[in-house]
Design a protein around this motif. Sequence first.
Motif, PDB file in Angstrom:
ATOM      1  N   GLU A 113       0.052   7.588  -3.026  1.00  7.29           N
ATOM      2  CA  GLU A 113      -0.509   6.316  -2.451  1.00  7.29           C
ATOM      3  C   GLU A 113       0.172   6.444  -1.300  1.00  7.29           C
ATOM      4  OE1 GLU A 113       0.086   1.549  -2.471  1.00  7.29           O
ATOM      5  OE2 GLU A 113       1.161   2.781  -4.359  1.00  7.29           O
ATOM      6  N   GLU A 132      -7.772   9.951  -3.298  1.00  4.32           N
ATOM      7  CA  GLU A 132      -8.897  10.067  -3.926  1.00  4.32           C
ATOM      8  C   GLU A 132      -9.648  11.285  -3.371  1.00  4.32           C
ATOM      9  OE1 GLU A 132     -10.992   6.570  -4.207  1.00  4.32           O
ATOM     10  OE2 GLU A 132      -9.875   5.676  -5.901  1.00  4.32           O
ATOM     11  N   LYS A 139      -7.547   0.351  -0.797  1.00  3.16           N
ATOM     12  CA  LYS A 139      -7.634  -0.121  -1.934  1.00  3.16           C
ATOM     13  C   LYS A 139      -7.258  -1.555  -1.791  1.00  3.16           C
ATOM     14  CE  LYS A 139      -9.959   3.053  -4.163  1.00  3.16           C
ATOM     15  NZ  LYS A 139     -11.215   2.888  -4.732  1.00  3.16           N
ATOM     16  N   LYS A 143      -5.059  -0.574  -7.643  1.00  3.46           N
ATOM     17  CA  LYS A 143      -5.680   0.286  -8.630  1.00  3.46           C
ATOM     18  C   LYS A 143      -4.553   0.917  -9.763  1.00  3.46           C
ATOM     19  CE  LYS A 143      -8.142   4.765  -8.846  1.00  3.46           C
ATOM     20  NZ  LYS A 143      -8.744   5.900  -8.214  1.00  3.46           N
ATOM     21  N   ARG A 144      -4.850   1.154 -11.089  1.00  5.27           N
ATOM     22  CA  ARG A 144      -4.044   1.730 -11.885  1.00  5.27           C
ATOM     23  C   ARG A 144      -4.270   3.422 -11.726  1.00  5.27           C
ATOM     24  NH1 ARG A 144      -0.972  -2.567 -13.445  1.00  5.27           N
ATOM     25  NH2 ARG A 144       0.029  -0.955 -14.794  1.00  5.27           N
ATOM     26  N   VAL A 145      -3.145   4.206 -11.501  1.00 10.67           N
ATOM     27  CA  VAL A 145      -3.318   5.680 -11.445  1.00 10.67           C
ATOM     28  C   VAL A 145      -2.491   6.343 -12.598  1.00 10.67           C
ATOM     29  CG1 VAL A 145      -2.869   7.603 -10.009  1.00 10.67           C
ATOM     30  CG2 VAL A 145      -3.541   5.375  -9.200  1.00 10.67           C
ATOM     31  N   ASN A 165      -2.142  -5.034  -5.462  1.00 14.54           N
ATOM     32  CA  ASN A 165      -3.240  -5.376  -4.641  1.00 14.54           C
ATOM     33  C   ASN A 165      -2.668  -6.310  -3.478  1.00 14.54           C
ATOM     34  OD1 ASN A 165      -2.732  -8.220  -5.324  1.00 14.54           O
ATOM     35  ND2 ASN A 165      -3.745  -7.836  -7.330  1.00 14.54           N
TER      36      ASN A 165
END
Length: 343
Positions: A113, A132, A139, A143-145, A165
Amino acid sequence: MRRALLALLLLGAAPQPAVRGDLLLASDAPRLADYGLFDASGNPAPGVAPYTLGTPLFSDHAEKFRYVWLPPGTRASYRASGALAFPVGTVLIKRFAFPADLRQPARDLRPVETRLLIHRATGWVALSYVEEGGEAVLKRAGKRVPVNVIGQDGQPLAIDYAVPNQNQCKQCHQAGEAITPIGPTAGNLNHGLNGAGQSQMVQWQATGRLDGLPATGVPQLARWDDPKQPLAARARAYLAVNCGHCHDRAGFASNSGLYLGPEEATPAHLGILKRPVAAGRGSGGREFSIQPGNPDASILVHRMESSEPGIMMPQFGRSMPHREGVALIRAWISAMDPAAPAG
């Protein structure tokens, strides 16, 4: 070591991009590459300068690389407390990556990120770009990674890495009604780049990126992981960086009465023999935020050791307890005089 990490992360050669200052001020670009802050191999553009913090925020063991871009001809202004005053157009950049093995943080880094704080005419804007398919894309909803590494104990470790977020960004970076930077304070920058050499504050002044640096009296936040520095100073620095942005009179947790900034001097506001504003699951049945001499009876430790939503603190930015950080706070509380009166 940090330079070696950076070299591995940013390996490769590509044409040097030009930073799109106009676009940064005007638009939330869908791709990080649109801004021209880095080339295709991840190398920073001219004028995008690295900086490091003496005590950084814990983020689930992620390696972080920080940069700042100031519009040509502008400078930041010195402030003794809080973040430096950055001019409109400034971009603060934080890139997150995980090594394959936490015991070898310089090897096999996986970028995850990149976060931007952009100072626009209307105020600071926080944007998160997630890797990605070979590029970093915006985003807004977070998001969960899933990240799988080898832990410090040599065993597989699964990390549920959370990209925040935009509302979560606001909560952590809130100062009154506005968003503000957290990390680049004079005290946390008053160390050499990567922990070596001349203070970054002095370097910034000498290279024309900073105005107003006094000759003496510049604060210096302790390095939390340096055992040669005083225990209390290290613990206070850790809490200031990891908790103080919310636990501040103008922060998201202002109604808690628990204020953990580096300038706080009142023992009760630091949590010493302080009862919680609202008892509940978060207290774990404990009476005080900090019970001097007894970390097991301290709400602060209970919440730092938890990974349960609604109990864990900090509530954003991590999915697991920071074992070394908890150990530091435990040692600090254990060293307190149990007979000391509340302030």
